[in-house]
Design an enzyme around this catalytic site. Sequence first.
Site, mmCIF file in Angstrom:
data_model
loop_
_atom_site.group_PDB
_atom_site.id
_atom_site.type_symbol
_atom_site.label_atom_id
_atom_site.label_comp_id
_atom_site.label_asym_id
_atom_site.label_seq_id
_atom_site.Cartn_x
_atom_site.Cartn_y
_atom_site.Cartn_z
ATOM 1 N N GLU A 175 -3.047 -4.703 -3.054
ATOM 2 C CA GLU A 175 -3.594 -5.647 -4.032
ATOM 3 C C GLU A 175 -3.646 -5.016 -5.420
ATOM 4 O O GLU A 175 -3.247 -5.630 -6.418
ATOM 5 C CB GLU A 175 -5.024 -6.080 -3.642
ATOM 6 C CG GLU A 175 -5.165 -6.657 -2.263
ATOM 7 C CD GLU A 175 -5.567 -5.605 -1.235
ATOM 8 O OE1 GLU A 175 -4.867 -4.595 -1.084
ATOM 9 O OE2 GLU A 175 -6.605 -5.822 -0.571
ATOM 10 N N GLU B 108 0.311 5.252 0.534
ATOM 11 C CA GLU B 108 -0.631 6.301 0.914
ATOM 12 C C GLU B 108 -0.174 7.661 0.392
ATOM 13 O O GLU B 108 0.933 7.799 -0.142
ATOM 14 C CB GLU B 108 -0.777 6.331 2.442
ATOM 15 C CG GLU B 108 -1.386 5.052 2.988
ATOM 16 C CD GLU B 108 -1.526 5.036 4.506
ATOM 17 O OE1 GLU B 108 -2.195 4.120 4.996
ATOM 18 O OE2 GLU B 108 -0.951 5.922 5.179
ATOM 19 N N CYS C 228 -10.793 -2.862 -4.224
ATOM 20 C CA CYS C 228 -9.905 -3.968 -4.614
ATOM 21 C C CYS C 228 -10.708 -5.187 -5.054
ATOM 22 O O CYS C 228 -10.318 -5.885 -5.992
ATOM 23 C CB CYS C 228 -8.974 -4.338 -3.471
ATOM 24 S SG CYS C 228 -7.647 -3.141 -3.243
ATOM 25 N N ASN D 268 0.842 -1.188 0.000
ATOM 26 C CA ASN D 268 0.000 0.000 0.000
ATOM 27 C C ASN D 268 0.882 1.244 0.000
ATOM 28 O O ASN D 268 1.944 1.282 0.631
ATOM 29 C CB ASN D 268 -0.994 0.003 1.175
ATOM 30 C CG ASN D 268 -0.361 -0.116 2.538
ATOM 31 O OD1 ASN D 268 0.678 -0.753 2.704
ATOM 32 N ND2 ASN D 268 -0.982 0.498 3.527
HETATM 33 ZN ZN ZN Z 1 -8.158 -2.037 -1.372
#
Ligand code: ZN
Length: 144
Positions: A59, A48, A95, A46
């Site tokens: 993902e 941000e 996702c 991830n």
């Molecule tokens: Zn997600």
Amino acid sequence: MKQTVDLQALLKKAKLLQTYAYAPYSLFRVSAIVTLKNGNHITGVNVENAAYSAGICAERNALAQVFAQGYQKNDVSYLFLITDSKIIGSPCGVCRQFMIETMPSEAIIYISNKNDNNDIKSIISIVVKDLLPMAFKPNALKGN
Ligand SMILES: [Zn+2]
């Protein structure tokens, strides 16, 4: 051809990848490993952003790379996901929608929580098609 899934190796690799996550706001680190049918791994974390909605989940980061590297949906075998959560985390709605279109419907998503004990028995699995009942699919765009 059925691939053998080495959950212990994936867990170890996913934990290392989590340290690459850019999560200064949530401090919630996530990593994803897409395993292709040829055995290659494509990874994502991830990332941000101060403008929160500009961030991307692990993902989708990994699945976008599948296409960027010249592979297609049907090259994907399965996806391994780990979060910092004490309970089993679950892919967000965005996702799930993304997975429906970028992974085979029968592909398995393995999900691990923080898993301090490296216990592969605590890893759950779910099939892509079960992630998002009544997903919006490409055929919905046809027939106008
Ligand atoms: Zn997600």
